[in-house]
Design an enzyme around this catalytic site. Sequence first.
Site, mmCIF file in Angstrom:
data_model
loop_
_atom_site.group_PDB
_atom_site.id
_atom_site.type_symbol
_atom_site.label_atom_id
_atom_site.label_comp_id
_atom_site.label_asym_id
_atom_site.label_seq_id
_atom_site.Cartn_x
_atom_site.Cartn_y
_atom_site.Cartn_z
ATOM 1 N N MET A 1 -0.049 1.041 5.190
ATOM 2 C CA MET A 1 -0.805 1.272 6.414
ATOM 3 C C MET A 1 -1.934 0.253 6.530
ATOM 4 O O MET A 1 -2.530 -0.140 5.534
ATOM 5 C CB MET A 1 -1.378 2.693 6.394
ATOM 6 C CG MET A 1 -2.242 3.050 7.590
ATOM 7 S SD MET A 1 -1.355 2.971 9.160
ATOM 8 C CE MET A 1 -0.536 4.560 9.155
ATOM 9 N N ASP B 1 -4.526 -4.997 5.821
ATOM 10 C CA ASP B 1 -5.043 -5.741 4.675
ATOM 11 C C ASP B 1 -4.089 -6.870 4.287
ATOM 12 O O ASP B 1 -2.910 -6.640 4.043
ATOM 13 C CB ASP B 1 -5.250 -4.790 3.487
ATOM 14 C CG ASP B 1 -5.937 -5.466 2.316
ATOM 15 O OD1 ASP B 1 -6.769 -6.373 2.560
ATOM 16 O OD2 ASP B 1 -5.650 -5.092 1.162
ATOM 17 N N SER C 1 0.857 -1.191 0.000
ATOM 18 C CA SER C 1 0.000 0.000 0.000
ATOM 19 C C SER C 1 0.893 1.242 0.000
ATOM 20 O O SER C 1 1.719 1.389 -0.903
ATOM 21 C CB SER C 1 -0.953 -0.029 1.193
ATOM 22 O OG SER C 1 -1.886 1.035 1.118
ATOM 23 N N THR C 2 0.790 2.110 0.999
ATOM 24 C CA THR C 2 1.536 3.361 1.007
ATOM 25 C C THR C 2 3.040 3.107 0.899
ATOM 26 O O THR C 2 3.614 2.358 1.683
ATOM 27 C CB THR C 2 1.260 4.144 2.307
ATOM 28 O OG1 THR C 2 -0.146 4.216 2.512
ATOM 29 C CG2 THR C 2 1.850 5.534 2.246
#
Length: 374
Positions: free
Chosen positions: A305, A308, A186-187
């Site tokens: 973050m 998931d 992700s990020t």
Amino acid sequence: MSKKIRVVVVDDSALVRSLLSEIINRQRDMECVGTANDPLIAREMIRELNPDVITLDVEMPRMDGIDFLGRLMRLRPMPVVMISTLTEKGAEVTLRALELGAIDFVAKPRVGLANGINELANQIVDKIRVASVAHVRRGHQELLTHAMPSGASASTTAAAAPAAPRAAPTLLGRLSTEKLIFIGASTGGTEAIKEILVRMPADSPGIVITQHMPPGFTTSFAARLNGLCQITVKEAVHGERILPGHAYIAPGGKQFRVDRSGANYVAVVEDGEPVNRHKPSVEVLFKSGAALVGRNAYAIMLTGMGNDGARAMREMKDAGSYNYAQDEASCIVFGMPREAIAHGAVDEVLPLDKIAGALLAKLGSASDRLHHRI
């Protein structure tokens, strides 16, 4: 109450500055301490106010946002969230911003600006919160500092940046096509995924990837990686066979998983519901790995973050996969790897630049075992 996140908004639109200020100031944990309509004003404001995060537009007078970002990340690295109409129309600009060090981005709506930004309010403040705790690094940008000729802009020099490391010459051709590599991020994940893929040899097992991204960006992301890698990198297409020497990226706004068709693995791309608030979701992809690939799977959890994919990664491990997580020191945000580790889903925790080598060594030993059985 803990210290508020101090934000400076940089945008040439008075309407956008007003809307973003209002959204930020409505939050109990943050405040807009200043707004600027061009980067030169922003530069002085950052010096005076020392904000925790800035939001930055791309298209502005006197100096565009990409040039400003490049200079900022050389001279005073800090968390930046890109907010611009150009990021949606020209995903290449967004990817360049992430390469230069921006933590994340939000695309302004095409129409109905005021209503659209208000609808994006939760996403905007969530990304500011993440940026405020992210690890900001000079990294690639330090190379540009020393290499940049006088008068060159950060955006033009980025295009001439040092080449990515070449993939290891490991020959894995004897390896069964049953093997699959799963990656979730992700990020900070766009650059982390690049770091893995540029090191993979042309005969690597098939690679399937979920990176949290909205629609309109993953096609450009895949094309950018394809130009850097020995393997073929593409956006996943529903029903296509997953081949060795290829990496398939989940399309933004769709769910992506692996299925079987006879002896082959195939891509399933569908318009499912968000899972863990994400679409695409790492959980969806990794669950399919647990169900269908088992001990022939290798999984990697990269920077991001939230949680998931953590539970599904544990399911993959329980089904026999061998799993890696990026270590905290090399993550932009350690959330997803931390959760995977906490779930007992990880066999090895490694710095980003060591993961591909460790995986190739593991694959090489599996290839040797296969060869001796034949």
